[in-house]
Design an enzyme around this catalytic site. Structure first.
Site, short mmCIF file in Angstrom:
data_model
loop_
_atom_site.label_atom_id
_atom_site.label_comp_id
_atom_site.label_asym_id
_atom_site.label_seq_id
_atom_site.Cartn_x
_atom_site.Cartn_y
_atom_site.Cartn_z
N GLU A 63 0.82 -1.21 0.00
CA GLU A 63 0.00 0.00 0.00
C GLU A 63 0.86 1.27 0.00
O GLU A 63 0.46 2.29 -0.57
CB GLU A 63 -0.93 0.00 1.22
N HIS A 132 -9.34 -5.91 9.95
CA HIS A 132 -9.99 -5.67 8.66
C HIS A 132 -11.40 -5.09 8.83
O HIS A 132 -12.25 -5.27 7.96
CB HIS A 132 -10.09 -6.98 7.86
#
Length: 331
Positions: A63, A132
């Site tokens: 990322e 998550h």
């Protein structure tokens, strides 16, 4: 009246990106699994076939690299859409977003635009556990130069995503992952868009103002519908964008009702709805309040994996109703 079609939230997001990419060749989609797989949540199915590998780009699992390359591409004139999948993963990309992308317009006197839309699947509700399932909008809303968008319906997601892609700033676009499959009427007009900073009254009311967004909007509306049977009229206000915030819409509603409840699924401590509470408390609207402001938010614990525990830490319809009865003095 514009033609509409019933489609899921994930399909509305796909349609918004597709329409904008057809109009502007400088727009491209990049992220993990966005191409061949069609996105981890199915939001880019079919786009690789239409636009090719140059404009629908699968990336390595990094990322930090994704965000850095997107910001670099943006300052050269491109308009990246970045699928970061889970919102939790934005933590890895924060250096490029916060210390570089968000500062460019200011540091260069408006001469260095950085049009990047970071799409993130936010919130709990599908058993994705502690790493998550987070809602981190308050972190990004704190940084000048970043716009934060939080739709709660498929049609709003389409209209707001189109505006986000067209914007010349860093935009954090939140997608409530538990609603990806929810189907609603969506406007098909390719010129349809919703301006950033423009909220909407989702339900008119006179007794209590209930402000909510994203995942919790659905539950707020359900709670308002159910308490109506007991004679309580709740006005449900959806900011839709958190930065910029439609403050006047909220203020006007509070002036009318004299009572304010704020609902989101992020952790309560330091959560974004605390900012809305402060804005109301610091303004002339405070004098209109007949009851202390009430916040309903996620518990201050990591999101559990066990479904029964996960549901326990997220605001439920019943918990929202309890707050409404209390504020309405009908416990």
């Amino acid at each position: 009246m514009s033609e509409t079609k019933v489609m899921a939230l994930r399909e509305a997001i796909n349609l918004a990106m597709t329409e904008e990419m057809r109009k502007d060749e400088d727009i491209y989609l990049m992220g993990e699994d966005v191409g061949i797989y069609g996105g981890d949540f199915g939001t880019s199915v079919g786009m690789l076939a239409e636009f090719g590998e140059k404009r629908v780009r699968d990336t390595p699992i990094s990322e930090a690299a994704i965000a850095g390359s997107a910001i670099g591409a943006a300052i050269t004139g491109l308009r990246p859409i970045i699928d970061l999948t889970f919102m939790d993963f934005i933590t890895i990309a924060l250096d490029a977003i916060v210390n570089n992308g968000a500062k460019n317009n200011y540091m260069f006197g408006g001469g260095l635009k950085t049009p990047v839309t970071f799409r993130v699947a936010s919130g709990a509700g599908i058993g994705s556990a502690a790493q998550h399932s987070q809602s981190l909008e308050a972190w990004l809303a704190h940084i000048p130069g970043i716009k934060v968008v939080a739709p709660g319906t498929a049609n709003d997601a389409k209209g707001l995503l189109k505006s986000s892609i067209r914007d010349n700033n860093i935009v954090l676009f939140m997608e409530p992952k538990s609603l990806y499959g929810k189907k609603e009427e969506v406007t098909l007009d390719p010129d349809f868009y919703i301006p950033l900073g423009k909220g909407e009254i989702k339900r008119e009311g006179t007794d209590i103002t209930l402000v909510s967004y994203g995942r919790m909007l659905e539950r707020a509306l359900q709670a308002a519908e159910e308490v109506a049977a007991d004679g309580i009229s709740v006005e449900v206000v959806d900011p839709r964008t958190l930065v910029p915030l439609d403050k006047e819409m909220i203020f006007d509603s509070v002036k009318k009702t004299g009572r304010l409840i704020l609902v989101n699924d992020a952790h309560k401590t330091g959560g974004y709805i605390g900012e809305i509470a402060s804005l109301v408390a610091e303004s002339e609207v405070f004098d209109y309040l007949d009851h202390p402001i009430v916040r309903i938010a996620g518990e201050d614990v990591p999101i559990p994996y066990a479904r029964v525990l996960e549901q326990a830490v997220i605001p439920s319809v019943e918990k929202i109703k309890e707050a409404i009865y209390k504020v309405a003095n009908k416990e």
